[in-house]
Design an enzyme around this catalytic site. Structure first.
Site, PDB file in Angstrom:
ATOM      1  N   GLN A  16       0.840  -1.196   0.000  1.00 44.21           N
ATOM      2  CA  GLN A  16       0.000   0.000   0.000  1.00 44.21           C
ATOM      3  C   GLN A  16       0.872   1.242   0.000  1.00 44.21           C
ATOM      4  O   GLN A  16       1.680   1.452   0.904  1.00 44.21           O
ATOM      5  CB  GLN A  16      -0.938   0.021   1.202  1.00 44.21           C
ATOM      6  CG  GLN A  16      -1.930   1.181   1.166  1.00 44.21           C
ATOM      7  CD  GLN A  16      -2.996   1.060   2.239  1.00 44.21           C
ATOM      8  OE1 GLN A  16      -3.047   0.076   2.970  1.00 44.21           O
ATOM      9  NE2 GLN A  16      -3.860   2.050   2.327  1.00 44.21           N
ATOM     10  N   THR A  44      -3.167   4.579  -2.536  1.00 42.01           N
ATOM     11  CA  THR A  44      -4.200   5.209  -1.722  1.00 42.01           C
ATOM     12  C   THR A  44      -4.375   6.661  -2.153  1.00 42.01           C
ATOM     13  O   THR A  44      -3.434   7.449  -2.075  1.00 42.01           O
ATOM     14  CB  THR A  44      -3.820   5.144  -0.237  1.00 42.01           C
ATOM     15  OG1 THR A  44      -3.616   3.783   0.131  1.00 42.01           O
ATOM     16  CG2 THR A  44      -4.914   5.730   0.636  1.00 42.01           C
ATOM     17  N   ARG A  53      -9.135  13.388  13.426  1.00 43.67           N
ATOM     18  CA  ARG A  53      -9.343  12.173  14.213  1.00 43.67           C
ATOM     19  C   ARG A  53      -9.475  12.530  15.699  1.00 43.67           C
ATOM     20  O   ARG A  53      -8.513  12.486  16.470  1.00 43.67           O
ATOM     21  CB  ARG A  53      -8.209  11.183  13.951  1.00 43.67           C
ATOM     22  CG  ARG A  53      -8.119  10.819  12.474  1.00 43.67           C
ATOM     23  CD  ARG A  53      -7.046   9.812  12.182  1.00 43.67           C
ATOM     24  NE  ARG A  53      -6.998   9.529  10.754  1.00 43.67           N
ATOM     25  CZ  ARG A  53      -6.173   8.653  10.194  1.00 43.67           C
ATOM     26  NH1 ARG A  53      -5.330   7.976  10.950  1.00 43.67           N
ATOM     27  NH2 ARG A  53      -6.186   8.448   8.894  1.00 43.67           N
ATOM     28  N   LYS A 109      -7.083   2.808  -4.488  1.00 44.58           N
ATOM     29  CA  LYS A 109      -7.900   2.679  -3.274  1.00 44.58           C
ATOM     30  C   LYS A 109      -8.346   4.050  -2.771  1.00 44.58           C
ATOM     31  O   LYS A 109      -7.554   4.990  -2.722  1.00 44.58           O
ATOM     32  CB  LYS A 109      -7.102   1.974  -2.181  1.00 44.58           C
ATOM     33  CG  LYS A 109      -7.814   1.849  -0.846  1.00 44.58           C
ATOM     34  CD  LYS A 109      -6.933   1.136   0.165  1.00 44.58           C
ATOM     35  CE  LYS A 109      -7.646   0.960   1.498  1.00 44.58           C
ATOM     36  NZ  LYS A 109      -7.790   2.241   2.215  1.00 44.58           N
ATOM     37  N   HIS A 133     -11.790   4.992   3.786  1.00 47.48           N
ATOM     38  CA  HIS A 133     -10.741   4.909   4.809  1.00 47.48           C
ATOM     39  C   HIS A 133     -11.341   4.628   6.171  1.00 47.48           C
ATOM     40  O   HIS A 133     -10.883   5.150   7.196  1.00 47.48           O
ATOM     41  CB  HIS A 133      -9.925   6.211   4.846  1.00 47.48           C
ATOM     42  CG  HIS A 133      -8.448   5.989   4.964  1.00 47.48           C
ATOM     43  ND1 HIS A 133      -7.612   5.974   3.876  1.00 47.48           N
ATOM     44  CD2 HIS A 133      -7.649   5.765   6.027  1.00 47.48           C
ATOM     45  CE1 HIS A 133      -6.373   5.764   4.264  1.00 47.48           C
ATOM     46  NE2 HIS A 133      -6.372   5.618   5.589  1.00 47.48           N
ATOM     47  N   ARG A 136     -12.548   7.559   8.520  1.00 41.33           N
ATOM     48  CA  ARG A 136     -11.650   8.352   9.371  1.00 41.33           C
ATOM     49  C   ARG A 136     -11.096   9.588   8.665  1.00 41.33           C
ATOM     50  O   ARG A 136     -10.482  10.430   9.313  1.00 41.33           O
ATOM     51  CB  ARG A 136     -10.477   7.488   9.850  1.00 41.33           C
ATOM     52  CG  ARG A 136     -10.893   6.358  10.769  1.00 41.33           C
ATOM     53  CD  ARG A 136      -9.682   5.564  11.223  1.00 41.33           C
ATOM     54  NE  ARG A 136      -8.962   5.023  10.082  1.00 41.33           N
ATOM     55  CZ  ARG A 136      -7.635   4.981   9.986  1.00 41.33           C
ATOM     56  NH1 ARG A 136      -6.888   5.472  10.942  1.00 41.33           N
ATOM     57  NH2 ARG A 136      -7.062   4.454   8.923  1.00 41.33           N
ATOM     58  N   SER A 165     -14.748  -0.846   4.253  1.00 46.88           N
ATOM     59  CA  SER A 165     -15.309   0.189   5.129  1.00 46.88           C
ATOM     60  C   SER A 165     -16.688  -0.223   5.642  1.00 46.88           C
ATOM     61  O   SER A 165     -17.663  -0.208   4.896  1.00 46.88           O
ATOM     62  CB  SER A 165     -15.375   1.561   4.449  1.00 46.88           C
ATOM     63  OG  SER A 165     -14.096   1.982   4.017  1.00 46.88           O
ATOM     64  N   GLY A 166     -16.730  -0.627   6.892  1.00 48.26           N
ATOM     65  CA  GLY A 166     -17.999  -0.944   7.535  1.00 48.26           C
ATOM     66  C   GLY A 166     -18.398  -2.400   7.526  1.00 48.26           C
ATOM     67  O   GLY A 166     -19.481  -2.748   7.981  1.00 48.26           O
ATOM     68  N   ARG A 168     -18.711  -5.754   9.026  1.00 51.13           N
ATOM     69  CA  ARG A 168     -18.630  -6.288  10.385  1.00 51.13           C
ATOM     70  C   ARG A 168     -19.174  -7.704  10.508  1.00 51.13           C
ATOM     71  O   ARG A 168     -18.827  -8.420  11.445  1.00 51.13           O
ATOM     72  CB  ARG A 168     -19.407  -5.375  11.359  1.00 51.13           C
ATOM     73  CG  ARG A 168     -18.893  -3.948  11.445  1.00 51.13           C
ATOM     74  CD  ARG A 168     -17.522  -3.888  12.088  1.00 51.13           C
ATOM     75  NE  ARG A 168     -17.040  -2.521  12.189  1.00 51.13           N
ATOM     76  CZ  ARG A 168     -16.278  -1.922  11.285  1.00 51.13           C
ATOM     77  NH1 ARG A 168     -15.907  -2.581  10.187  1.00 51.13           N
ATOM     78  NH2 ARG A 168     -15.882  -0.681  11.459  1.00 51.13           N
TER      79      ARG A 168
END
Length: 234
Positions: A16, A44, A53, A109, A133, A136, A165-166, A168
Site C-alpha cells: 500500500q 491510496t 481524528r 484505493k 478509509h 476516518r 469500510s464498515g 462487520r
C-alpha cells in the site's frame, strides 16, 4: 520493513503506497516493494491530508518516531505532521507514474465516485477499491455501501471492484457482493482480533465471518459467490 513482512508468509502480498511529495522517495518505495516480491501496488488516493481524528486526540494517541517510509519524519508523534509528506494532488498522471515505475498491477484505493473510478481505469488501474478509509478521513462522506451500486454500474465489470469500510458481519459481505463488489476487505474486525488474541484472534474473526456468510447464503438460496452476485437486495 518490506522484506521483513514479505518473509513472514508465503502468500501473495500487496504494497500500500501513500504517494509522497518527493518522487525519488516514491520510486525507492516501489523499487523496494518489487524487490521484496510484492505482487501489486495499492495506491491510496484519499489521504492527501490527515483527517480530524478526534478519538486519537481524546486518547492522546501519538505515533512512534520516526514515522518510517515518509518524507517528513514528524515531530512529537503528531499525526498531522504527516501532511508535510503526503502528495497534495493525485490524478491520472499519478496512477500512470506508479504503473510505470513499479511494473506491477495497480489497485486505486479510496474511490467513492463513478467519475473517479472511470478516471483510474482510463489511467491503467487493474482494479479499484471503493473505500472511505473506514470513515476516518472526511467525516460526513457517504458510506461506501451507498456509492457501491452506482460505481459498479459505471465500471460495468471492466476491472474488479474491491470493497471495504464498515464490514462487520457475514451478512455485510453478502450485501456488498450482491451490490457489485468482487472482493470484500476487512479492516477493524481484524485489528480487534489481533489485539485480543494475536494471529489466533485474526483467524477467529475470519472464521466467524465465513460462518455467517455461509449461513446467509443458505437462507438466501445462493450456493456460490456467483449466485450472490445475481441476488436482488430489497
Amino acid at each position: 520493513m518490506n522484506i521483513q513482512v514479505a518473509s513472514a508468509s508465503t502468500g501473495p502480498k500487496w504494497f500500500q503506497l501513500y504517494l509522497q511529495t518527493d518522487d525519488g522517495v516514491n520510486r525507492e518505495l516501489l523499487s523496494r516493494a518489487k524487490a521484496a516480491g510484492y505482487k501489486a501496488i495499492v495506491l491510496t488516493v484519499d489521504s492527501t491530508a490527515t483527517g480530524n481524528r478526534e478519538a486519537d486526540a481524546r486518547n492522546k494517541f501519538v505515533f512512534p518516531l520516526p514515522f518510517g517510509n515518509l518524507v517528513s519524519k514528524g515531530t512529537g508523534g503528531d499525526i498531522h505532521a504527516l501532511n508535510a509528506s503526503f502528495a497534495r494532488k493525485i490524478d491520472a498522471k499519478s496512477v500512470e507514474f506508479v504503473i510505470r515505475e513499479s511494473g506491477l498491477p495497480v489497485i486505486v484505493k479510496g474511490i467513492s465516485h463513478p467519475d473517479d473510478a472511470l478516471l483510474a481505469i482510463s489511467a491503467g488501474a487493474s482494479a479499484i477499491q471503493i473505500s472511505n478509509h473506514g470513515g476516518r478521513q472526511l467525516d460526513g462522506s457517504p458510506a461506501t455501501f451507498t456509492v457501491l451500486p452506482a460505481i459498479a454500474k459505471a465500471i460495468d465489470r471492466k476491472v474488479p471492484i474491491i470493497f471495504d469500510s464498515g464490514i462487520r458481519r457475514g451478512q455485510d459481505v453478502f450485501k456488498a457482493l450482491a451490490s457489485g463488489a468482487d472482493v470484500v476487505g476487512l479492516g477493524r474486525p481484524v485489528y480487534y482480533g489481533l489485539a485480543l488474541g494475536g494471529w489466533k484472534g485474526v483467524l477467529s474473526v475470519l472464521e466467524l465471518i465465513n460462518k455467517e456468510l455461509s449461513m446467509v447464503m443458505q437462507l438466501a438460496g445462493a450456493q456460490t459467490v456467483e449466485d450472490i452476485k445475481g441476488s436482488m437486495l430489497i
